[in-house]
Design a protein around this motif. Sequence first.
Motif, PDB file in Angstrom:
ATOM      1  N   TYR A   6       1.339  -1.596  -0.364  1.00 40.55           N
ATOM      2  CA  TYR A   6      -0.349   0.594   0.318  1.00 40.55           C
ATOM      3  C   TYR A   6       0.746   1.361  -0.056  1.00 40.55           C
ATOM      4  N   LEU A   7      -0.179   2.373  -0.836  1.00 43.08           N
ATOM      5  CA  LEU A   7       1.135   3.665  -0.317  1.00 43.08           C
ATOM      6  C   LEU A   7      -0.036   4.290  -0.113  1.00 43.08           C
ATOM      7  N   MET A   8       0.428   5.099   1.127  1.00 42.61           N
ATOM      8  CA  MET A   8      -0.690   5.203   2.826  1.00 42.61           C
ATOM      9  C   MET A   8      -0.134   6.685   2.300  1.00 42.61           C
ATOM     10  N   ILE A  31      -3.912   4.548  11.690  1.00 39.63           N
ATOM     11  CA  ILE A  31      -4.349   3.356  10.220  1.00 39.63           C
ATOM     12  C   ILE A  31      -2.506   3.223  10.273  1.00 39.63           C
ATOM     13  N   LEU A  32      -1.504   4.025  10.575  1.00 38.46           N
ATOM     14  CA  LEU A  32      -0.415   3.835  10.008  1.00 38.46           C
ATOM     15  C   LEU A  32       0.032   2.798  11.157  1.00 38.46           C
ATOM     16  N   GLU A  33      -0.604   2.298  12.533  1.00 36.74           N
ATOM     17  CA  GLU A  33       0.024   2.038  13.734  1.00 36.74           C
ATOM     18  C   GLU A  33      -0.814   0.249  13.025  1.00 36.74           C
ATOM     19  N   TYR A  34      -2.322   0.372  12.547  1.00 35.27           N
ATOM     20  CA  TYR A  34      -2.278  -0.964  12.367  1.00 35.27           C
ATOM     21  C   TYR A  34      -1.841  -1.486  11.110  1.00 35.27           C
ATOM     22  N   CYS A  35      -1.194  -0.595  10.688  1.00 38.67           N
ATOM     23  CA  CYS A  35      -0.181  -1.117   9.525  1.00 38.67           C
ATOM     24  C   CYS A  35       0.847  -2.215   9.244  1.00 38.67           C
ATOM     25  N   ARG A  36       1.838  -1.117  11.296  1.00 38.67           N
ATOM     26  CA  ARG A  36       2.892  -1.968  11.178  1.00 38.67           C
ATOM     27  C   ARG A  36       2.274  -2.928  11.959  1.00 38.67           C
ATOM     28  N   LYS A  37       1.220  -2.919  13.246  1.00 35.70           N
ATOM     29  CA  LYS A  37       0.734  -4.091  14.078  1.00 35.70           C
ATOM     30  C   LYS A  37      -0.171  -5.172  13.087  1.00 35.70           C
ATOM     31  N   TYR A  38      -0.225  -5.423  12.054  1.00 31.16           N
ATOM     32  CA  TYR A  38      -0.469  -6.472  11.279  1.00 31.16           C
ATOM     33  C   TYR A  38       0.693  -7.001  10.230  1.00 31.16           C
ATOM     34  N   ILE A  43       4.286   1.816   2.213  1.00 29.41           N
ATOM     35  CA  ILE A  43       4.911   3.322   2.042  1.00 29.41           C
ATOM     36  C   ILE A  43       3.809   4.224   2.255  1.00 29.41           C
ATOM     37  N   VAL A  44       5.215   5.654   3.382  1.00 29.90           N
ATOM     38  CA  VAL A  44       3.820   6.400   3.751  1.00 29.90           C
ATOM     39  C   VAL A  44       4.064   7.235   3.198  1.00 29.90           C
ATOM     40  N   ILE A  45       3.861   8.548   3.071  1.00 23.90           N
ATOM     41  CA  ILE A  45       3.600   9.451   1.837  1.00 23.90           C
ATOM     42  C   ILE A  45       2.969  10.940   2.954  1.00 23.90           C
ATOM     43  N   ASP A  46       3.926  10.895   3.729  1.00 16.10           N
ATOM     44  CA  ASP A  46       3.211  12.583   4.591  1.00 16.10           C
ATOM     45  C   ASP A  46       2.945  13.483   4.088  1.00 16.10           C
ATOM     46  N   THR A  47       1.695  14.438   4.520  1.00 17.30           N
ATOM     47  CA  THR A  47       0.595  15.625   4.070  1.00 17.30           C
ATOM     48  C   THR A  47       0.756  17.018   5.460  1.00 17.30           C
ATOM     49  N   VAL A  76      -3.187   2.765  -3.903  1.00 17.53           N
ATOM     50  CA  VAL A  76      -3.005   3.854  -3.335  1.00 17.53           C
ATOM     51  C   VAL A  76      -3.738   4.536  -3.081  1.00 17.53           C
ATOM     52  N   SER A  77      -3.667   4.909  -1.432  1.00 17.66           N
ATOM     53  CA  SER A  77      -4.552   5.128  -0.446  1.00 17.66           C
ATOM     54  C   SER A  77      -4.470   6.681  -0.041  1.00 17.66           C
ATOM     55  N   LEU A  78      -5.434   7.341  -0.110  1.00 16.97           N
ATOM     56  CA  LEU A  78      -4.980   8.979  -0.212  1.00 16.97           C
ATOM     57  C   LEU A  78      -6.268   8.808   1.139  1.00 16.97           C
ATOM     58  N   HIS A  79      -6.424   9.490   2.466  1.00 17.62           N
ATOM     59  CA  HIS A  79      -6.181   9.870   3.770  1.00 17.62           C
ATOM     60  C   HIS A  79      -6.506  11.760   3.488  1.00 17.62           C
TER      61      HIS A  79
END
Length: 337
Positions: A6-8, A31-38, A43-47, A76-79
């Motif tokens: 995923y591209l978060m 949601i990033l914590e969830y990705c790490r947990k499971y 890849i994270v892009i900071d907005t 690709v998941s844009l929040h």
Amino acid sequence: MKAFKYLMIGPCKSSKSNHKTGGVIVLFENILEYCRKYDYDHIVIDTNKSNYPNKLIAYFSILYFITIHISKVSHVSLHGTAKDYVMIAPYVTFLGKIFNKHVSLRKFAGNFNTIYENASFLKKYIIRKILQSASVNFFETKYLVEYFKKFNKSTYWFPNVRNKNDFLTDENYEKKFIFVGAVSKEKGIEVLCQASTLLSSEYQIDIYGTLGDDFSVEYFKNYNVQYKGSLASSQVVETMSAYNILLLPSFREGYPGVIIEAFSVGMPVIASKLEGIEEMVEQESGMLIDTGNPKQLKEAIESMNQNMYTIGRSAAIKQFEKFDSDIQTNLFFERLK
């Protein structure tokens, strides 16, 4: 799990101060914590623009990182906020089509229908096109899901969420009330302060949050409240558990995270009768009042007693299940698949 990547894209916590953490940052970090947990490969892009030297460099960097990473991922998941939907989402959906990638859009906050209705013809067109181009869309409130489903049938509810915690309010009602949030007119601080002058001194009302431009520490000395300063996000639920009732007389809200944090510690709420809040506060988990009405707020506070508190406390704990991060985030990823 590693085969799917995923591209978060979303706002990360501030690198300068833990106190500069708004609700959208909390949700994306969650949601990033969830990705790490499971063990979701991502890849994270900071907005978060405050983590860049300036806004121009921020937008250039964000679009550049999206360009170089999109070919490496499956989804690709844009929040994002309303601004992100205009400034970043068009580029994300455009590249998604070029690289044949699934794209999901998750909109934070609850006033996007109003923003859309008041937008220019061009802005409305952009919003419609990105929603239609996305594989799936997520909105924070049920009324927004219903409103925007006309543009894309794959539109779902992803509410504000919080993690379970080990803190609980005391079973005894001690007339201890708390406000947590931005100390601003929009959050109803003036209404709360005016209501406090109508109450006897047996009621304790404490205010936590960052002071807005219209308020100073001296302002609160004229009212029967105590300003306690701001809290780091890690301090919120523990601090709240020392009180009985959350007060939130806001003028505008989506799904306030502070209400979910209150539910997580078994705390009933007294809040404004707003569309998003009405979807949250049910089953005796709180009381709703008209906006801008100090007298009604005072009456709601005075009507609370031990029996109502006991019932409300149990209802709040039950209500939290709808906003449990693990449950809702798991559902989010299932829908992406």
